[in-house]
Enzyme design. Sequence first.
Site, PDB file in Angstrom:
ATOM      1  N   ARG A   3       2.495 -12.369 -10.982  1.00 42.02           N
ATOM      2  CA  ARG A   3       2.981 -12.145  -9.492  1.00 42.02           C
ATOM      3  C   ARG A   3       3.322 -13.849  -8.664  1.00 42.02           C
ATOM      4  NH1 ARG A   3      -1.138  -8.180  -9.802  1.00 42.02           N
ATOM      5  NH2 ARG A   3      -0.229  -5.869  -9.243  1.00 42.02           N
ATOM      6  N   LYS A  19      -5.028  -8.927  -8.866  1.00 43.78           N
ATOM      7  CA  LYS A  19      -5.300  -8.766  -7.186  1.00 43.78           C
ATOM      8  C   LYS A  19      -6.832  -8.550  -7.540  1.00 43.78           C
ATOM      9  CE  LYS A  19      -1.077  -7.148  -5.313  1.00 43.78           C
ATOM     10  NZ  LYS A  19      -0.497  -5.481  -4.224  1.00 43.78           N
ATOM     11  N   HIS A  55       9.109 -11.710  -6.511  1.00 43.09           N
ATOM     12  CA  HIS A  55       8.835 -11.120  -7.763  1.00 43.09           C
ATOM     13  C   HIS A  55      10.111 -10.087  -7.926  1.00 43.09           C
ATOM     14  CE1 HIS A  55       4.949  -8.708  -7.050  1.00 43.09           C
ATOM     15  NE2 HIS A  55       5.839  -7.408  -7.090  1.00 43.09           N
ATOM     16  N   HIS A  73      -1.037  -3.308 -12.774  1.00 40.53           N
ATOM     17  CA  HIS A  73      -1.308  -2.058 -12.503  1.00 40.53           C
ATOM     18  C   HIS A  73      -2.126  -1.092 -12.164  1.00 40.53           C
ATOM     19  CE1 HIS A  73       3.999  -2.155 -11.289  1.00 40.53           C
ATOM     20  NE2 HIS A  73       3.465  -3.037 -10.837  1.00 40.53           N
TER      21      HIS A  73
END
Length: 307
Positions: A148, A172, A244, A270
């Site tokens: 990212r 994240k 991205h 993910h």
Amino acid sequence: MILEKYVKLYKNYLKLERSMAQNTITSYLFDIYKFQNYLKDLESTVDLLHVDETLVRDFIYSISEFIAPSTQSRIISGLKGFYDFLVLEKYINQNPVLFIDVPKLGRKVPEVLAIEEIDNMISNIDLSTDEGNRNKAILETLYGCGLRVSELVDLKISDLFFEEGFIRVTGKGSKQRFVPIANQTIKWITIYKDEIRVHLKIDPKDEDILFLNRRGKQLTRAMIFTIVKDLAKLSNILKKVSPHTFRHSFATHLLENGADLRSIQAMLGHESITTTEIYMHVDRSRLKEVMELHHPWSGLNIKKEFD
């Protein structure tokens, strides 16, 4: 203002207890203030702590004509989280967003670059400049590791484990993962780090940050977008290209070449395999070929049986 007290408490809750990234926290708080401004525009005597479901629905309806369903979903989720927090802390008794459903979203197919298009963009980088060598290392890292843009700008020298063939990525929610790195990517990062970066006057707070601007400071996300968009234009690529896009292309090309979804999920960071499954759209022809080659009831085997 009393409201600011609750927003500040919520901000601390998201940061300390939910471990959310700063960009996510900023988006959530922005949406709360958006709703607050809507109430002000109504000249309503009701504040954020005393709204009912009807007011929230009216707000969502008012923005639905000019805000995409995906953004509406984020706003609803953000408000729902804020009021969940207020209920949890016993500042209010009921969440007014509890029974408001998010819009149904179709799964958007990500834009993907062909390998030739990526090669074309990278070949158009001017390697006669220091920034050009840095930009080549940046694109090699974006595509070679599937990062990212926020992960790229936060990448540190102490995150590089070249001898082991990995880099450490902070994704994240501050979750860390190790991503394999190819020799070609190692080569261009090393050239930038050892021949370009060493000559910069580096800001002390950014000493461990890998990719820096010419003033020795950490690059911004916006700067990475600009670098990518300028190269796409220079390469006559008409697709909508962003940083991205390289991440999407990384995952797509891995899948096309036989990588399994679980491995791709781990490399992309993910949390759910469902997110990774969006890349299954890209190679239907390959899936058909796999079935025909390996399924015992494939057309080829049936034909042999009846010959």
